[in-house]
Write a protein that holds these residues in place. Structure first.
Motif, PDB file in Angstrom:
ATOM      1  N   MET A 170       2.000   6.958 -12.087  1.00 20.93           N
ATOM      2  CA  MET A 170       1.416   7.724 -13.189  1.00 20.93           C
ATOM      3  C   MET A 170       0.057   7.185 -13.622  1.00 20.93           C
ATOM      4  SD  MET A 170       4.642   8.671 -15.681  1.00 20.93           S
ATOM      5  CE  MET A 170       3.678   8.119 -17.040  1.00 20.93           C
ATOM      6  N   ASN A 171      -0.063   5.876 -13.730  1.00 21.61           N
ATOM      7  CA  ASN A 171      -1.283   5.266 -14.260  1.00 21.61           C
ATOM      8  C   ASN A 171      -2.395   5.098 -13.232  1.00 21.61           C
ATOM      9  OD1 ASN A 171      -0.137   5.051 -16.796  1.00 21.61           O
ATOM     10  ND2 ASN A 171       0.658   3.014 -16.389  1.00 21.61           N
ATOM     11  N   PHE A 172      -2.036   4.839 -11.977  1.00 22.48           N
ATOM     12  CA  PHE A 172      -3.054   4.515 -10.983  1.00 22.48           C
ATOM     13  C   PHE A 172      -3.031   5.435  -9.759  1.00 22.48           C
ATOM     14  CE2 PHE A 172      -1.785   0.580 -13.119  1.00 22.48           C
ATOM     15  CZ  PHE A 172      -2.969   0.294 -13.759  1.00 22.48           C
ATOM     16  N   GLY A 173      -2.024   6.286  -9.653  1.00 20.40           N
ATOM     17  CA  GLY A 173      -1.950   7.214  -8.526  1.00 20.40           C
ATOM     18  C   GLY A 173      -1.580   6.566  -7.209  1.00 20.40           C
ATOM     19  N   VAL A 174      -0.983   5.396  -7.250  1.00 18.30           N
ATOM     20  CA  VAL A 174      -0.574   4.716  -6.017  1.00 18.30           C
ATOM     21  C   VAL A 174       0.927   4.820  -5.850  1.00 18.30           C
ATOM     22  CG1 VAL A 174      -2.479   3.077  -6.000  1.00 18.30           C
ATOM     23  CG2 VAL A 174      -0.395   2.468  -7.167  1.00 18.30           C
ATOM     24  N   ARG A 175       1.328   4.936  -4.623  1.00 17.32           N
ATOM     25  CA  ARG A 175       2.753   4.976  -4.323  1.00 17.32           C
ATOM     26  C   ARG A 175       3.108   3.723  -3.539  1.00 17.32           C
ATOM     27  NH1 ARG A 175       5.917   9.299  -5.338  1.00 17.32           N
ATOM     28  NH2 ARG A 175       4.843  11.237  -5.784  1.00 17.32           N
ATOM     29  N   ARG A 176       3.968   2.946  -4.121  1.00 16.99           N
ATOM     30  CA  ARG A 176       4.464   1.740  -3.465  1.00 16.99           C
ATOM     31  C   ARG A 176       5.978   1.798  -3.499  1.00 16.99           C
ATOM     32  NH1 ARG A 176      -0.239  -0.156  -2.473  1.00 16.99           N
ATOM     33  NH2 ARG A 176      -1.653  -0.955  -4.028  1.00 16.99           N
ATOM     34  N   SER A 177       6.601   1.299  -2.453  1.00 14.43           N
ATOM     35  CA  SER A 177       8.059   1.296  -2.424  1.00 14.43           C
ATOM     36  C   SER A 177       8.585   0.144  -3.270  1.00 14.43           C
ATOM     37  CB  SER A 177       8.566   1.161  -0.993  1.00 14.43           C
ATOM     38  OG  SER A 177       8.323  -0.140  -0.507  1.00 14.43           O
ATOM     39  N   LYS A 178       9.851   0.249  -3.638  1.00 16.24           N
ATOM     40  CA  LYS A 178      10.477  -0.817  -4.420  1.00 16.24           C
ATOM     41  C   LYS A 178      10.468  -2.121  -3.638  1.00 16.24           C
ATOM     42  CE  LYS A 178      14.145   1.667  -5.156  1.00 16.24           C
ATOM     43  NZ  LYS A 178      15.480   2.101  -5.536  1.00 16.24           N
ATOM     44  N   ASP A 179      10.670  -2.030  -2.326  1.00 22.11           N
ATOM     45  CA  ASP A 179      10.674  -3.242  -1.501  1.00 22.11           C
ATOM     46  C   ASP A 179       9.304  -3.911  -1.467  1.00 22.11           C
ATOM     47  OD1 ASP A 179      13.361  -2.977  -0.887  1.00 22.11           O
ATOM     48  OD2 ASP A 179      12.943  -1.731   0.869  1.00 22.11           O
ATOM     49  N   GLN A 180       8.235  -3.103  -1.389  1.00 22.64           N
ATOM     50  CA  GLN A 180       6.886  -3.666  -1.405  1.00 22.64           C
ATOM     51  C   GLN A 180       6.618  -4.390  -2.719  1.00 22.64           C
ATOM     52  OE1 GLN A 180       4.654  -0.084  -0.734  1.00 22.64           O
ATOM     53  NE2 GLN A 180       4.034  -0.747   1.316  1.00 22.64           N
ATOM     54  N   LEU A 181       7.019  -3.771  -3.815  1.00 23.07           N
ATOM     55  CA  LEU A 181       6.796  -4.388  -5.122  1.00 23.07           C
ATOM     56  C   LEU A 181       7.652  -5.625  -5.317  1.00 23.07           C
ATOM     57  CD1 LEU A 181       6.533  -1.179  -7.281  1.00 23.07           C
ATOM     58  CD2 LEU A 181       4.671  -2.648  -6.509  1.00 23.07           C
ATOM     59  N   ARG A 182       8.874  -5.584  -4.825  1.00 23.74           N
ATOM     60  CA  ARG A 182       9.752  -6.745  -4.923  1.00 23.74           C
ATOM     61  C   ARG A 182       9.166  -7.924  -4.152  1.00 23.74           C
ATOM     62  NH1 ARG A 182      14.190  -4.343  -3.207  1.00 23.74           N
ATOM     63  NH2 ARG A 182      14.574  -3.446  -5.235  1.00 23.74           N
ATOM     64  N   LYS A 183       8.620  -7.650  -2.961  1.00 22.61           N
ATOM     65  CA  LYS A 183       8.012  -8.707  -2.152  1.00 22.61           C
ATOM     66  C   LYS A 183       6.760  -9.242  -2.837  1.00 22.61           C
ATOM     67  CE  LYS A 183       6.476 -10.094   2.350  1.00 22.61           C
ATOM     68  NZ  LYS A 183       6.282 -11.414   1.854  1.00 22.61           N
ATOM     69  N   ARG A 184       5.957  -8.356  -3.403  1.00 24.27           N
ATOM     70  CA  ARG A 184       4.739  -8.779  -4.089  1.00 24.27           C
ATOM     71  C   ARG A 184       5.073  -9.664  -5.282  1.00 24.27           C
ATOM     72  NH1 ARG A 184       0.443 -10.911  -3.691  1.00 24.27           N
ATOM     73  NH2 ARG A 184      -1.241 -10.272  -5.033  1.00 24.27           N
ATOM     74  N   TRP A 185       6.115  -9.295  -6.024  1.00 20.93           N
ATOM     75  CA  TRP A 185       6.580 -10.089  -7.170  1.00 20.93           C
ATOM     76  C   TRP A 185       7.015 -11.475  -6.702  1.00 20.93           C
ATOM     77  CZ3 TRP A 185       6.506 -10.814 -12.112  1.00 20.93           C
ATOM     78  CH2 TRP A 185       7.539 -11.489 -12.764  1.00 20.93           C
ATOM     79  N   SER A 186       7.760 -11.531  -5.623  1.00 22.11           N
ATOM     80  CA  SER A 186       8.224 -12.798  -5.084  1.00 22.11           C
ATOM     81  C   SER A 186       7.046 -13.652  -4.620  1.00 22.11           C
ATOM     82  CB  SER A 186       9.178 -12.539  -3.923  1.00 22.11           C
ATOM     83  OG  SER A 186       9.546 -13.726  -3.306  1.00 22.11           O
TER      84      SER A 186
END
Length: 72
Positions: free
Chosen positions: A35-51
């Protein structure tokens, strides 16, 4: 991932006290980034980035936390 996107992700995950096992929180992050940035990332990508932020990129993680503390 852009710095401002990481700030948004960190803000949501810190508010919800995310520990890596709560799937509903990650859905909120995905929707917020889209909604804020128009990017689509998967939950797995975000989980890995957080880690990666917490473990490997601790300096950047601290910088993100400082930005969030200044905003509040």
């Amino acid at each position: 991932m852009a710095f401002i996107e990481m700030v948004e992700m960190l803000d949501i995950l810190k508010r919800a006290d995310y520990d890596g096992k709560k799937a509903k929180i990650m859905v909120k992050v995905v929707k917020s980034l889209h909604m804020n940035f128009g990017v689509r990332r998967s939950k797995d990508q975000l989980r890995k980035r957080w880690s990666d932020l917490k473990i490997r990129e601790h300096d950047q993680y601290r910088r993100l936390r400082r930005v969030l503390q200044k905003c509040k």
